[in-house]
Design a protein around this motif. Structure first.
Motif, PDB file in Angstrom:
ATOM      1  N   ILE A  22      40.000  -4.065  -3.534  1.00 48.44           N
ATOM      2  CA  ILE A  22      41.093  -4.345  -3.809  1.00 48.44           C
ATOM      3  C   ILE A  22      40.574  -4.482  -5.126  1.00 48.44           C
ATOM      4  CG2 ILE A  22      43.525  -5.231  -4.641  1.00 48.44           C
ATOM      5  CD1 ILE A  22      44.002  -6.849  -2.163  1.00 48.44           C
ATOM      6  N   TYR A  23      40.647  -3.162  -5.727  1.00 49.19           N
ATOM      7  CA  TYR A  23      40.631  -2.826  -7.701  1.00 49.19           C
ATOM      8  C   TYR A  23      42.073  -3.409  -8.269  1.00 49.19           C
ATOM      9  CZ  TYR A  23      37.337   0.433  -5.624  1.00 49.19           C
ATOM     10  OH  TYR A  23      35.955   1.160  -4.669  1.00 49.19           O
ATOM     11  N   VAL A  24      41.230  -4.270  -9.238  1.00 48.37           N
ATOM     12  CA  VAL A  24      41.954  -5.032 -10.319  1.00 48.37           C
ATOM     13  C   VAL A  24      41.740  -4.927 -11.300  1.00 48.37           C
ATOM     14  CG1 VAL A  24      43.320  -7.207 -10.519  1.00 48.37           C
ATOM     15  CG2 VAL A  24      41.916  -7.349  -7.938  1.00 48.37           C
ATOM     16  N   PRO A  25      42.513  -4.229 -12.249  1.00 44.40           N
ATOM     17  CA  PRO A  25      42.795  -4.110 -13.487  1.00 44.40           C
ATOM     18  C   PRO A  25      42.607  -5.518 -14.678  1.00 44.40           C
ATOM     19  CG  PRO A  25      44.461  -3.336 -12.894  1.00 44.40           C
ATOM     20  CD  PRO A  25      43.458  -3.798 -12.035  1.00 44.40           C
ATOM     21  N   VAL A  26      41.689  -6.016 -15.492  1.00 41.85           N
ATOM     22  CA  VAL A  26      41.717  -7.359 -16.338  1.00 41.85           C
ATOM     23  C   VAL A  26      41.057  -6.994 -17.921  1.00 41.85           C
ATOM     24  CG1 VAL A  26      41.150  -8.548 -14.054  1.00 41.85           C
ATOM     25  CG2 VAL A  26      39.494  -7.759 -15.519  1.00 41.85           C
ATOM     26  N   ASN A  27      41.263  -7.925 -18.697  1.00 41.34           N
ATOM     27  CA  ASN A  27      40.876  -8.094 -19.777  1.00 41.34           C
ATOM     28  C   ASN A  27      39.604  -8.358 -19.744  1.00 41.34           C
ATOM     29  OD1 ASN A  27      43.523  -6.476 -20.764  1.00 41.34           O
ATOM     30  ND2 ASN A  27      44.845  -8.720 -20.647  1.00 41.34           N
ATOM     31  N   ASP A  28      39.682  -9.577 -19.770  1.00 47.53           N
ATOM     32  CA  ASP A  28      38.557  -9.676 -19.693  1.00 47.53           C
ATOM     33  C   ASP A  28      37.517 -10.304 -18.407  1.00 47.53           C
ATOM     34  OD1 ASP A  28      36.313 -11.444 -19.838  1.00 47.53           O
ATOM     35  OD2 ASP A  28      36.698 -12.343 -21.650  1.00 47.53           O
ATOM     36  N   VAL A  29      36.531  -9.599 -17.661  1.00 46.05           N
ATOM     37  CA  VAL A  29      36.010  -9.569 -16.709  1.00 46.05           C
ATOM     38  C   VAL A  29      35.353 -10.640 -16.297  1.00 46.05           C
ATOM     39  CG1 VAL A  29      34.060  -8.715 -14.806  1.00 46.05           C
ATOM     40  CG2 VAL A  29      35.876  -6.898 -15.892  1.00 46.05           C
ATOM     41  N   TYR A  30      34.528 -11.490 -17.067  1.00 44.33           N
ATOM     42  CA  TYR A  30      33.808 -12.639 -16.860  1.00 44.33           C
ATOM     43  C   TYR A  30      34.628 -13.304 -16.333  1.00 44.33           C
ATOM     44  CZ  TYR A  30      31.186 -16.116 -18.473  1.00 44.33           C
ATOM     45  OH  TYR A  30      29.826 -18.034 -19.004  1.00 44.33           O
ATOM     46  N   GLU A  31      35.717 -13.700 -17.081  1.00 42.87           N
ATOM     47  CA  GLU A  31      37.541 -15.086 -17.451  1.00 42.87           C
ATOM     48  C   GLU A  31      38.100 -14.785 -15.929  1.00 42.87           C
ATOM     49  OE1 GLU A  31      37.475 -17.721 -19.309  1.00 42.87           O
ATOM     50  OE2 GLU A  31      35.990 -16.864 -20.839  1.00 42.87           O
ATOM     51  N   SER A  32      37.697 -13.915 -15.807  1.00 46.14           N
ATOM     52  CA  SER A  32      39.055 -13.397 -14.213  1.00 46.14           C
ATOM     53  C   SER A  32      38.139 -13.997 -14.159  1.00 46.14           C
ATOM     54  CB  SER A  32      39.001 -11.992 -14.430  1.00 46.14           C
ATOM     55  OG  SER A  32      39.511 -11.820 -15.052  1.00 46.14           O
ATOM     56  N   ILE A  33      36.999 -13.871 -13.434  1.00 42.91           N
ATOM     57  CA  ILE A  33      35.856 -14.452 -12.426  1.00 42.91           C
ATOM     58  C   ILE A  33      35.862 -15.289 -12.118  1.00 42.91           C
ATOM     59  CG2 ILE A  33      33.113 -14.787 -11.983  1.00 42.91           C
ATOM     60  CD1 ILE A  33      32.024 -12.308 -13.118  1.00 42.91           C
ATOM     61  N   LEU A  49      24.827 -10.341 -11.537  1.00 45.01           N
ATOM     62  CA  LEU A  49      24.356 -11.373 -12.581  1.00 45.01           C
ATOM     63  C   LEU A  49      25.837 -11.201 -13.029  1.00 45.01           C
ATOM     64  CD1 LEU A  49      22.398 -12.452 -14.650  1.00 45.01           C
ATOM     65  CD2 LEU A  49      21.926 -10.416 -15.278  1.00 45.01           C
ATOM     66  N   VAL A  50      25.981 -12.697 -13.678  1.00 43.43           N
ATOM     67  CA  VAL A  50      27.545 -12.572 -14.647  1.00 43.43           C
ATOM     68  C   VAL A  50      26.902 -13.410 -15.430  1.00 43.43           C
ATOM     69  CG1 VAL A  50      29.885 -14.697 -14.405  1.00 43.43           C
ATOM     70  CG2 VAL A  50      28.267 -14.102 -12.051  1.00 43.43           C
ATOM     71  N   GLU A  51      27.908 -12.544 -16.164  1.00 41.26           N
ATOM     72  CA  GLU A  51      27.666 -13.253 -18.499  1.00 41.26           C
ATOM     73  C   GLU A  51      28.990 -12.529 -18.745  1.00 41.26           C
ATOM     74  OE1 GLU A  51      23.922 -10.950 -19.241  1.00 41.26           O
ATOM     75  OE2 GLU A  51      24.862  -8.949 -18.593  1.00 41.26           O
ATOM     76  N   PRO A  52      29.468 -12.782 -20.020  1.00 41.08           N
ATOM     77  CA  PRO A  52      29.642 -12.557 -20.275  1.00 41.08           C
ATOM     78  C   PRO A  52      30.278 -11.075 -21.002  1.00 41.08           C
ATOM     79  CG  PRO A  52      29.337 -14.929 -21.732  1.00 41.08           C
ATOM     80  CD  PRO A  52      28.549 -13.905 -20.401  1.00 41.08           C
ATOM     81  N   GLY A  53      30.789 -10.143 -21.495  1.00 41.45           N
ATOM     82  CA  GLY A  53      30.535  -8.483 -22.016  1.00 41.45           C
ATOM     83  C   GLY A  53      30.851  -8.275 -20.183  1.00 41.45           C
ATOM     84  N   HIS A  83      37.882  -5.083 -12.942  1.00 42.00           N
ATOM     85  CA  HIS A  83      37.544  -3.878 -13.865  1.00 42.00           C
ATOM     86  C   HIS A  83      37.787  -4.043 -14.901  1.00 42.00           C
ATOM     87  CE1 HIS A  83      35.345  -1.275 -10.651  1.00 42.00           C
ATOM     88  NE2 HIS A  83      36.265  -1.334  -9.769  1.00 42.00           N
ATOM     89  N   LYS A  84      37.456  -4.075 -16.384  1.00 46.41           N
ATOM     90  CA  LYS A  84      38.083  -3.645 -17.031  1.00 46.41           C
ATOM     91  C   LYS A  84      39.064  -2.542 -17.426  1.00 46.41           C
ATOM     92  CE  LYS A  84      36.432  -5.026 -22.602  1.00 46.41           C
ATOM     93  NZ  LYS A  84      38.216  -5.174 -22.656  1.00 46.41           N
ATOM     94  N   SER A  85      39.363  -3.263 -18.308  1.00 53.10           N
ATOM     95  CA  SER A  85      40.606  -1.895 -18.189  1.00 53.10           C
ATOM     96  C   SER A  85      41.920  -2.304 -19.543  1.00 53.10           C
ATOM     97  CB  SER A  85      41.963  -2.256 -17.120  1.00 53.10           C
ATOM     98  OG  SER A  85      43.204  -1.236 -17.043  1.00 53.10           O
ATOM     99  N   ASP A  86      42.093  -1.126 -19.699  1.00 51.85           N
ATOM    100  CA  ASP A  86      43.065  -1.254 -21.165  1.00 51.85           C
ATOM    101  C   ASP A  86      44.769  -1.587 -20.679  1.00 51.85           C
ATOM    102  OD1 ASP A  86      41.549  -0.907 -23.441  1.00 51.85           O
ATOM    103  OD2 ASP A  86      41.968   1.983 -22.815  1.00 51.85           O
ATOM    104  N   GLU A  87      45.082  -2.102 -21.275  1.00 51.93           N
ATOM    105  CA  GLU A  87      46.380  -2.784 -20.662  1.00 51.93           C
ATOM    106  C   GLU A  87      47.294  -1.539 -20.298  1.00 51.93           C
ATOM    107  OE1 GLU A  87      49.730  -5.098 -19.441  1.00 51.93           O
ATOM    108  OE2 GLU A  87      48.135  -6.209 -20.625  1.00 51.93           O
TER     109      GLU A  87
END
Length: 154
Positions: A22-33, A49-53, A83-87
């Motif tokens: 399932i593709y999930v739109p989020v603002n911050d991928v790292y924080e969402s992980i 590789l999990v990292e900010p940005g 996936h990083k996505s705009d609101e």
């Protein structure tokens, strides 16, 4: 089994055999992980590789032994592709007139221990949108980006 029945069964196997992601739109991928790990038990794929940005991440649900599934094989719980996505890109939810226009979940997880999960959600400050007991208890909740999910105990 007749030849016709065997042919029908073979044709069925060529169709859809499950859901992989399932593709999930989020603002911050790292924080969402971190949120999906803490609250639902999803883990980044083995080669992630999990990292900010980060702009995308594949999250899998480990099996009973704690192993992540091999890509492409049938999975009981689909992978989440964050996936990083705009609101403006939208979120996973819709309104349903039978539910007074409240945000409705786009997918439903299954658990044998909903009370434990509910307590974890409360301890972690998860946005719980509703609870019901229809054909088994369920909880509707949202992730920090407003994606609406449900979990159900049959």
């Amino acid at each position: 089994m007749s030849e016709l029945e065997e042919n029908k069964e073979e044709q069925m196997l060529k169709g859809i055999t499950g859901m992989t992601c399932i593709y999930v739109p989020v603002n911050d991928v790292y924080e969402s992980i971190k949120w999906y790990q803490k609250n639902l038990g999803y883990q980044p794929s083995n080669n992630e590789l999990v990292e900010p940005g980060m702009v995308t991440a594949v999250m899998n649900f480990p099996d009973r032994n704690g192993n992540l599934p091999l890509p492409g094989l049938r999975q009981v719980v689909p992978a989440l592709f964050l996936h990083k996505s705009d609101e403006e890109g939208g979120r996973l939810r819709f309104s349903w007139s039978l539910d007074s226009g409240k945000p409705h979940a786009i997918a439903c997880f299954i658990t044998p221990r909903i009370e434990e999960l509910y307590n974890r959600f409360r301890e972690n400050g998860v946005n719980i949108l509703g609870e019901r007991v229809a054909s088994g208890p369920n909880i509707t909740f949202a992730d920090p980006d407003g994606n609406v999910w449900e979990v159900w105990q049959p």
